[in-house]
Scaffold this motif. Sequence first.
Motif, short mmCIF file in Angstrom:
data_model
loop_
_atom_site.label_atom_id
_atom_site.label_comp_id
_atom_site.label_asym_id
_atom_site.label_seq_id
_atom_site.Cartn_x
_atom_site.Cartn_y
_atom_site.Cartn_z
N HIS A 34 0.80 -1.23 0.00
CA HIS A 34 0.00 0.00 0.00
C HIS A 34 0.83 1.28 0.00
O HIS A 34 0.33 2.35 -0.31
N GLN A 35 2.12 1.16 0.35
CA GLN A 35 2.98 2.36 0.36
C GLN A 35 3.61 2.62 -1.00
O GLN A 35 4.28 3.64 -1.18
N GLU A 36 3.43 1.67 -1.94
CA GLU A 36 4.06 1.82 -3.26
C GLU A 36 3.46 3.02 -3.99
O GLU A 36 2.29 3.35 -3.82
N LYS A 37 4.31 3.63 -4.84
CA LYS A 37 3.81 4.74 -5.64
C LYS A 37 3.76 4.36 -7.12
O LYS A 37 3.51 5.19 -7.97
N LYS A 38 4.03 3.05 -7.39
CA LYS A 38 3.95 2.57 -8.77
C LYS A 38 3.18 1.25 -8.80
O LYS A 38 3.20 0.49 -7.83
N LEU A 39 2.55 0.97 -9.93
CA LEU A 39 1.80 -0.28 -10.04
C LEU A 39 2.58 -1.34 -10.82
O LEU A 39 2.03 -2.36 -11.22
N SER A 40 3.84 -1.08 -11.03
CA SER A 40 4.80 -2.02 -11.64
C SER A 40 4.28 -2.78 -12.86
O SER A 40 4.36 -4.01 -12.93
N GLY A 41 3.74 -2.04 -13.81
CA GLY A 41 3.44 -2.61 -15.12
C GLY A 41 2.36 -3.67 -15.16
O GLY A 41 2.35 -4.52 -16.05
N VAL A 42 1.41 -3.63 -14.23
CA VAL A 42 0.36 -4.65 -14.26
C VAL A 42 -0.77 -4.24 -15.23
O VAL A 42 -0.94 -3.07 -15.57
N ASP A 43 -1.53 -5.25 -15.65
CA ASP A 43 -2.64 -5.04 -16.59
C ASP A 43 -3.99 -5.06 -15.87
O ASP A 43 -5.01 -4.69 -16.44
N CYS A 44 -3.98 -5.57 -14.64
CA CYS A 44 -5.22 -5.62 -13.85
C CYS A 44 -4.85 -5.52 -12.38
O CYS A 44 -3.96 -6.23 -11.92
N VAL A 45 -5.52 -4.63 -11.67
CA VAL A 45 -5.29 -4.46 -10.23
C VAL A 45 -6.43 -5.13 -9.47
O VAL A 45 -7.60 -4.87 -9.76
N ALA A 61 -12.37 3.52 4.42
CA ALA A 61 -12.23 4.99 4.42
C ALA A 61 -10.78 5.43 4.49
O ALA A 61 -10.38 6.39 3.84
N ILE A 62 -9.98 4.75 5.28
CA ILE A 62 -8.59 5.18 5.47
C ILE A 62 -7.71 4.60 4.36
O ILE A 62 -6.83 5.28 3.84
N ALA A 63 -7.99 3.36 3.96
CA ALA A 63 -7.25 2.73 2.87
C ALA A 63 -7.32 3.57 1.59
O ALA A 63 -6.37 3.65 0.82
N ARG A 64 -8.46 4.22 1.41
CA ARG A 64 -8.69 5.01 0.21
C ARG A 64 -7.62 6.10 0.03
O ARG A 64 -7.33 6.55 -1.07
N PHE A 65 -7.01 6.53 1.16
CA PHE A 65 -5.99 7.59 1.10
C PHE A 65 -4.56 7.04 1.20
O PHE A 65 -3.62 7.80 1.38
N MET A 69 -3.16 4.35 -3.69
CA MET A 69 -4.47 4.63 -4.27
C MET A 69 -4.43 5.77 -5.30
O MET A 69 -5.24 5.80 -6.22
N ASP A 70 -3.46 6.69 -5.16
CA ASP A 70 -3.34 7.75 -6.18
C ASP A 70 -3.06 7.11 -7.54
O ASP A 70 -3.62 7.51 -8.56
N GLU A 71 -2.18 6.10 -7.53
CA GLU A 71 -1.84 5.39 -8.78
C GLU A 71 -3.02 4.57 -9.28
O GLU A 71 -3.27 4.48 -10.48
#
Lengths: 238, 84
Positions: A34-45, A61-65, A69-71
Amino acid sequence: MKFGVVVFPGSNCDADCYHVIDQVLEHPVTYIWHQEKKLSGVDCVIIPGGFSYGDYLRTGAIARFAPVMDEVIRFAERGGLILGICNGFQILLEAGLLPGAVLRNESLQFRCHDVFLRVENAATPFTNRYRQGEVIRFPIAHGEGNYYADPDSIKQMDENGQIVFRYCLENGESAAQANPNGAVGNIAGVCNKNGNIMGLMPHPERCCEEILGNTDGILLFSSLLQWWGFPDQKRVTA
Amino acid sequence: MFEARIHVMLKKVILDPQGKAVKNGLLAMGYDCVDDLRVGKYLVLTLNTADRAKADREVREMCDRLLSNPVIEEYNYDLQEVAP
């Protein structure tokens, strides 16, 4: 096709999702912290079930932030495929990626048993291997799955084909006694207008193998593969 | 410093099964004049600023973005200056 499973503190279905993609679907899959700022090239999350951040304040509610989640939101806006299961569905609702909200189950009970679902839209990337109107059986395990949206939103969603699954009896009738949580219109799963984001309360990842006594869930995951392979498809990689 | 006391409640149009269960408990205890009961959240937040307008703006923003879900909930708050 490469899958990513997001892991929050308190996720508890992440390993199940990973297992299904890796061992049953036999496709590449990676965990995304959850701390990652990249989705590392995936095609489906895949946003799995659990109790992210203890479900404090409201479920999801908190996970959303969380940073990741920005990515996820950026990927969603580009048309990327996102599947939210149970708590993952609640997170997508809190993030505003799907319409509506969930409330405490009307019975106030945590409900943990199999339910029958009617496939209301078999044309989505997540359901194209089911038949329209097919009745399937998935397990549920939640205390807050009572889906709510105001009547105008429900009407619009209905017209747009955004209601993907409804709780029903074994014969397909969406009766009140088939509704485990009080959800409006027996709604169990919805997608966004564009169809690239879907969330549902039941757990398809828990019914993908014979040894578990039910394989109804695997078609949801293999629908994604089939959709990915369609010619002229808009395929988006993170 | 300011202190915000925030109440978050489910919207009136939304059924509150928890409130209903608590109400039924009170009725079972013999409080037969209990007519309605709804359960909400009470949050107390202190803000380290001397600027009332900023405190007010930020409390509202926090309520809209995280502390309440506008799809199902409504909120109100009062803001008081407190000694640091």
